[in-house]
Each structure stands twice: as structure tokens, then as C-alpha cells.
Motif scaffolding. Structure first.
Motif, PDB file in Angstrom:
ATOM      1  N   GLY A 319       0.820  -1.206   0.000  1.00  0.00           N
ATOM      2  CA  GLY A 319       0.000   0.000   0.000  1.00  0.00           C
ATOM      3  C   GLY A 319       0.852   1.254   0.000  1.00  0.00           C
ATOM      4  O   GLY A 319       0.578   2.219  -0.728  1.00  0.00           O
ATOM      5  N   ILE A 320       1.904   1.253   0.819  1.00  0.00           N
ATOM      6  CA  ILE A 320       2.810   2.410   0.893  1.00  0.00           C
ATOM      7  C   ILE A 320       3.473   2.657  -0.461  1.00  0.00           C
ATOM      8  O   ILE A 320       3.547   3.798  -0.937  1.00  0.00           O
ATOM      9  N   LEU A 321       3.966   1.594  -1.097  1.00  0.00           N
ATOM     10  CA  LEU A 321       4.661   1.747  -2.382  1.00  0.00           C
ATOM     11  C   LEU A 321       3.699   2.150  -3.495  1.00  0.00           C
ATOM     12  O   LEU A 321       4.065   2.900  -4.405  1.00  0.00           O
ATOM     13  N   TYR A 322       2.461   1.678  -3.420  1.00  0.00           N
ATOM     14  CA  TYR A 322       1.457   2.079  -4.398  1.00  0.00           C
ATOM     15  C   TYR A 322       1.187   3.580  -4.300  1.00  0.00           C
ATOM     16  O   TYR A 322       1.135   4.291  -5.312  1.00  0.00           O
ATOM     17  N   VAL A 323       1.024   4.065  -3.059  1.00  0.00           N
ATOM     18  CA  VAL A 323       0.778   5.496  -2.848  1.00  0.00           C
ATOM     19  C   VAL A 323       2.007   6.310  -3.248  1.00  0.00           C
ATOM     20  O   VAL A 323       1.892   7.401  -3.820  1.00  0.00           O
ATOM     21  N   ARG A 324       3.210   5.773  -2.951  1.00  0.00           N
ATOM     22  CA  ARG A 324       4.438   6.452  -3.365  1.00  0.00           C
ATOM     23  C   ARG A 324       4.471   6.640  -4.882  1.00  0.00           C
ATOM     24  O   ARG A 324       4.806   7.725  -5.389  1.00  0.00           O
ATOM     25  N   ASN A 325       4.130   5.573  -5.624  1.00  0.00           N
ATOM     26  CA  ASN A 325       4.125   5.650  -7.086  1.00  0.00           C
ATOM     27  C   ASN A 325       3.133   6.701  -7.579  1.00  0.00           C
ATOM     28  O   ASN A 325       3.416   7.457  -8.517  1.00  0.00           O
ATOM     29  N   GLU A 326       1.954   6.734  -6.950  1.00  0.00           N
ATOM     30  CA  GLU A 326       0.945   7.720  -7.355  1.00  0.00           C
ATOM     31  C   GLU A 326       1.409   9.137  -7.040  1.00  0.00           C
ATOM     32  O   GLU A 326       1.169  10.069  -7.813  1.00  0.00           O
ATOM     33  N   LEU A 327       2.081   9.295  -5.902  1.00  0.00           N
ATOM     34  CA  LEU A 327       2.599  10.606  -5.525  1.00  0.00           C
ATOM     35  C   LEU A 327       3.650  11.086  -6.525  1.00  0.00           C
ATOM     36  O   LEU A 327       3.652  12.253  -6.939  1.00  0.00           O
ATOM     37  N   ILE A 328       4.526  10.175  -6.942  1.00  0.00           N
ATOM     38  CA  ILE A 328       5.562  10.527  -7.923  1.00  0.00           C
ATOM     39  C   ILE A 328       4.921  10.883  -9.261  1.00  0.00           C
ATOM     40  O   ILE A 328       5.317  11.855  -9.920  1.00  0.00           O
ATOM     41  N   THR A 329       3.916  10.107  -9.663  1.00  0.00           N
ATOM     42  CA  THR A 329       3.213  10.386 -10.922  1.00  0.00           C
ATOM     43  C   THR A 329       2.535  11.744 -10.878  1.00  0.00           C
ATOM     44  O   THR A 329       2.597  12.517 -11.842  1.00  0.00           O
ATOM     45  N   ARG A 330       1.890  12.034  -9.745  1.00  0.00           N
ATOM     46  CA  ARG A 330       1.199  13.311  -9.595  1.00  0.00           C
ATOM     47  C   ARG A 330       2.188  14.481  -9.610  1.00  0.00           C
ATOM     48  O   ARG A 330       1.919  15.538 -10.179  1.00  0.00           O
ATOM     49  N   ALA A 331       3.354  14.259  -8.958  1.00  0.00           N
ATOM     50  CA  ALA A 331       4.365  15.322  -8.867  1.00  0.00           C
ATOM     51  C   ALA A 331       5.289  15.367 -10.078  1.00  0.00           C
ATOM     52  O   ALA A 331       6.049  16.316 -10.237  1.00  0.00           O
ATOM     53  N   ARG A 332       5.260  14.292 -10.882  1.00  0.00           N
ATOM     54  CA  ARG A 332       6.055  14.164 -12.119  1.00  0.00           C
ATOM     55  C   ARG A 332       7.494  13.726 -11.899  1.00  0.00           C
ATOM     56  O   ARG A 332       8.123  13.261 -12.833  1.00  0.00           O
ATOM     57  N   ASP A 333       8.027  13.879 -10.709  1.00  0.00           N
ATOM     58  CA  ASP A 333       9.342  13.307 -10.418  1.00  0.00           C
ATOM     59  C   ASP A 333       9.516  13.192  -8.901  1.00  0.00           C
ATOM     60  O   ASP A 333       8.702  13.694  -8.116  1.00  0.00           O
ATOM     61  N   ILE A 334      10.581  12.504  -8.491  1.00  0.00           N
ATOM     62  CA  ILE A 334      10.800  12.212  -7.068  1.00  0.00           C
ATOM     63  C   ILE A 334      11.020  13.479  -6.255  1.00  0.00           C
ATOM     64  O   ILE A 334      10.462  13.638  -5.161  1.00  0.00           O
ATOM     65  N   GLU A 335      11.815  14.392  -6.767  1.00  0.00           N
ATOM     66  CA  GLU A 335      12.123  15.613  -6.006  1.00  0.00           C
ATOM     67  C   GLU A 335      10.877  16.448  -5.751  1.00  0.00           C
ATOM     68  O   GLU A 335      10.687  16.991  -4.665  1.00  0.00           O
ATOM     69  N   ASN A 336      10.014  16.541  -6.752  1.00  0.00           N
ATOM     70  CA  ASN A 336       8.762  17.272  -6.568  1.00  0.00           C
ATOM     71  C   ASN A 336       7.855  16.567  -5.567  1.00  0.00           C
ATOM     72  O   ASN A 336       7.123  17.212  -4.809  1.00  0.00           O
ATOM     73  N   ALA A 337       7.890  15.226  -5.584  1.00  0.00           N
ATOM     74  CA  ALA A 337       7.088  14.457  -4.621  1.00  0.00           C
ATOM     75  C   ALA A 337       7.551  14.753  -3.198  1.00  0.00           C
ATOM     76  O   ALA A 337       6.732  14.945  -2.285  1.00  0.00           O
ATOM     77  N   ARG A 338       8.837  14.803  -3.002  1.00  0.00           N
ATOM     78  CA  ARG A 338       9.381  15.132  -1.675  1.00  0.00           C
ATOM     79  C   ARG A 338       9.041  16.560  -1.282  1.00  0.00           C
ATOM     80  O   ARG A 338       8.778  16.852  -0.113  1.00  0.00           O
ATOM     81  N   THR A 339       9.028  17.437  -2.274  1.00  0.00           N
ATOM     82  CA  THR A 339       8.672  18.834  -2.014  1.00  0.00           C
ATOM     83  C   THR A 339       7.223  18.950  -1.547  1.00  0.00           C
ATOM     84  O   THR A 339       6.906  19.717  -0.629  1.00  0.00           O
ATOM     85  N   ILE A 340       6.334  18.177  -2.183  1.00  0.00           N
ATOM     86  CA  ILE A 340       4.919  18.175  -1.785  1.00  0.00           C
ATOM     87  C   ILE A 340       4.779  17.731  -0.336  1.00  0.00           C
ATOM     88  O   ILE A 340       4.049  18.340   0.457  1.00  0.00           O
ATOM     89  N   LEU A 341       5.459  16.648   0.026  1.00  0.00           N
ATOM     90  CA  LEU A 341       5.397  16.147   1.398  1.00  0.00           C
ATOM     91  C   LEU A 341       5.899  17.206   2.381  1.00  0.00           C
ATOM     92  O   LEU A 341       5.252  17.490   3.399  1.00  0.00           O
ATOM     93  N   ASN A 342       7.030  17.785   2.084  1.00  0.00           N
ATOM     94  CA  ASN A 342       7.627  18.766   2.998  1.00  0.00           C
ATOM     95  C   ASN A 342       6.803  20.043   3.104  1.00  0.00           C
ATOM     96  O   ASN A 342       6.849  20.737   4.116  1.00  0.00           O
TER      97      ASN A 342
END
Length: 367
Positions: A319-342
């Protein structure tokens, strides 16, 4: 001990709690603080000096709240303690002074009592252990404590109320959750509640049923569909069992008030938001037992943001990895995903309502 510490403890007591046996509730003390602070600031230090709480302040009234419609034994009640405001103020001062000492007293294996720890971590860790044992063909004739008696099949056992399962999640595993929600709604449906009352019940009591499960598992869409169906029927049906006109789609009911909705949390979106806190904890190198164990067992050298879902991963991890993948897709890359979280972190804590706002479907603002 000074006035500032006493005032801070008093004002942290919920103002909406019921009056105690002396007839006073915390709102009274807060409103008339300038009048009574002299007496209170003399009484509180007196307790810490002599170590004895006088009887009137130490008297607690117990109320028994039924857990179910048909009560058959004392175990079917939930006890609620009505302590005096003075007692709560003293207790909060003691807790505040013990707080910085607890991390050195309470072991890292304990998932509660210490700020920053979460009891759900024990569930996550147990899920991984069960999956690992199942893959090795290990069975137990006597399951660990807090697991339902007589259930030796890992597909059936529970830990802290949440099912432990080495296989794929399906609707029967969530039967207990579905039954609780349906029974509660059937009970309330017999009352003549307004729409506002029904929405309030969905937003509070029903939501509490869901949240405990959402914190550790990605709830299957089939289960969410059933819960949503229960809520829709409850909201739009009359107490006589006749169906009224549905005036809003469920999606629009889940919009905030400012967008013309009822501010009901959409379950799947809220589920993903809660699971994001585990992503944030891993990314920030949490020192909890769960994070450290999974760092060794699951993440290893591949790195969390790039690791793939593997057969040995528990359903919690999937479940965690599925949500991680969706977060990366939504943010378009890993760094943006981390930025959203922060961006959703305030005072070093991840604010779930901000994350929910990132994931949810947006409506048109009402002017």
C-alpha cells in the motif's frame, strides 16, 4: 512553578467536555481566569509541596457508555471518567514534566507513550513478520497475545484490531469493519435525524471506524465502494425506510464547504493521505523500530524512492509503495514528490489535512 505553566496546562483542557460532579467545566475557569487565577495558582503548587490531592478534587465520576445496542454484560460498556478540572490541570503539569524523560525510560520497542511514536508502527512491523513467516512455511499453534482465540490461520488473525494477512486483501477480511459501520448506520436510521445530524455522524463516528484501518492498509476499492454505499443510503433515506431524492452526488458531498460540499472525507483519498506519513517518516530517516527494521529488511541498498514491489512485501508495504508511485506520478518526479510532502509539514509534523487537499478532487469555489 509559575503562573505561566499552570495557565498553559489549564487552557490545554478541552472546553467542550461535560461538566464534572462539582458542576464546573474548563470553559468556566478559562473565562474567569483573571478572577480565579490567584486561588488556582496557590492550590496547584500546594499539591506539589505536600504530595496529597484533597478529596474534593480527587473524586471521579464514572459513566458507562454502551458499546452495542443489546448489552449483556459489563464488558459491553465503555467507562468514561469525569475528573475535575483541577485534577486534569495537575495531571497535565505532571505529564509535561515527565515528557522529556520518557524517551530515556521507555524502550524503542514500545510504540506509544512517547511523542513521535505511533502504535500503528507495531501493526506495520507485525504485518511484515507475518508475511515473512508465511513465506518460510512457519505456522504457530498458539498465536501471540491480542490475536483472536482459536484462529491459527494467518488469513484470519488480528492484531490490535487490524487483520494480519499474508495473502492478498479481499472483502471478507474487512467483514468486521463493514459490519460495525452497517450496524451503526442501521441503528441511527431509526432516529429522525436532520441532514446536518446525519452528515455530522458520517464525519465523526463512521470516520473513526475507517481511520484505524486506513492508517496501516490501503483499503480495497470494493470495500470502499460498500462503505460509500452504506453512507449514501443512510444520508438520503428517511427514517421510515423510504428513499428520498438524492440531491448531490457523493463526490460533491466530499467537497469542502467553500466548494459547495458537506466536507465529508472521501475514504480512498484520506487513506492515501494517511499512508503518506509512512513515506515521509522513511524519507526523513525516522529512528523508530519499524523504520529501522524495514530499512534493513525491505529497503536495503535499492533506496526507498526507486525500489519495486516484491513478493515478500506485506500488504502494508504494498500500500505504501502504491501510494508512493501515485505521488511521484502526480508530482512528475521524485524531487517534486518530496517537495509536496515537505510543504505539508508544520512544526516538524506532517499535517494530514494539507496532504488530503493535495490528493482530493477539486470542486468549483462557491461565491
Amino acid at each position: 512553578m509559575d503562573e505561566k505553566e499552570i495557565r498553559k496546562s489549564l487552557f490545554s483542557v478541552d472546553s467542550n467536555k461535560s461538566p464534572r460532579q462539582d458542576g464546573f467545566f474548563s470553559q468556566f475557569f478559562k473565562k474567569y481566569w483573571t478572577t480565579i487565577k490567584g486561588d488556582l495558582c496557590a492550590a496547584v503548587p500546594a499539591f506539589f509541596k505536600i504530595g496529597v490531592l484533597f478529596k474534593q478534587a480527587n473524586t471521579t465520576m464514572l459513566a458507562l457508555i454502551p458499546k452495542k445496542q443489546v448489552v449483556q454484560s459489563i464488558m459491553d460498556y465503555r467507562p468514561i471518567a469525569y475528573c475535575t478540572v483541577f485534577y486534569k490541570t495537575v495531571s497535565k503539569i505532571l505529564c509535561g514534566r515527565l515528557k522529556p524523560l520518557l524517551p530515556s525510560i521507555v524502550g524503542k520497542e514500545q510504540g506509544a507513550f512517547v511523542e513521535g511514536r505511533c502504535i500503528f508502527e507495531n501493526i506495520m512491523l507485525t504485518q511484515s513478520l507475518i508475511k515473512g513467516y508465511g513465506q518460510q512455511g512457519i505456522e504457530f499453534s498458539n498465536p501471540v497475545s491480542n490475536i483472536d482465540n482459536g484462529m491459527h490461520n494467518f488469513n484470519l488473525v488480528r492484531y490490535l484490531g487490524v487483520p494480519l494477512n499474508e495473502g492478498k486483501l479481499n472483502n471478507p477480511i474487512f467483514a468486521d469493519l463493514l459490519n460495525k459501520i452497517q450496524n451503526a448506520l442501521n441503528h441511527w436510521a431509526t432516529h429522525r435525524l436532520s441532514y446536518a445530524g446525519k452528515i455530522s455522524l458520517i464525519n465523526t463516528v463512521i470516520f473513526r471506524f475507517e481511520q484505524y484501518w486506513c492508517a496501516t492498509l490501503l483499503i480495497p476499492k470494493g470495500v470502499i465502494k460498500l462503505i460509500t454505499k452504506f453512507c449514501i443510503n443512510f444520508l438520503w433515506n428517511s427514517g421510515e425506510g423510504t428513499r428520498k431524492l438524492i440531491m448531490k452526488s457523493w463526490a460533491s458531498c466530499c467537497f469542502p464547504y467553500k466548494e459547495g460540499g458537506f466536507n465529508i472525507k472521501e475514504i480512498l483519498t484520506w487513506n492515501k493521505s494517511i499512508l503518506c506519513k509512512w513515506i515521509w517518516a522513511i524519507d526523513n530517516k525516522s529512528e523508530s523500530t519499524w523504520s529501522q527494521c524495514d530499512l534493513i529488511y525491505n529497503i536495503k541498498a535499492t533506496g526507498f524512492w526507486t525500489m519495486q514491489i516484491k513478493p515478500h512485501h506485506s500488504e502494508s508495504w504494498r500500500g505504501i509503495l502504491y501510494v508512493r508511485n501515485e505521488l511521484i506520478t502526480r508530482a512528475r518526479d521524485i524531487e517534486n514528490a518530496r517537495t509536496i510532502l515537505n510543504s505539508c509539514v508544520k512544526a516538524r509534523k506532517l499535517k494530514l489535512h494539507l496532504l488530503y487537499d493535495q490528493f482530493r478532487e477539486k470542486g468549483n469555489r462557491v461565491t
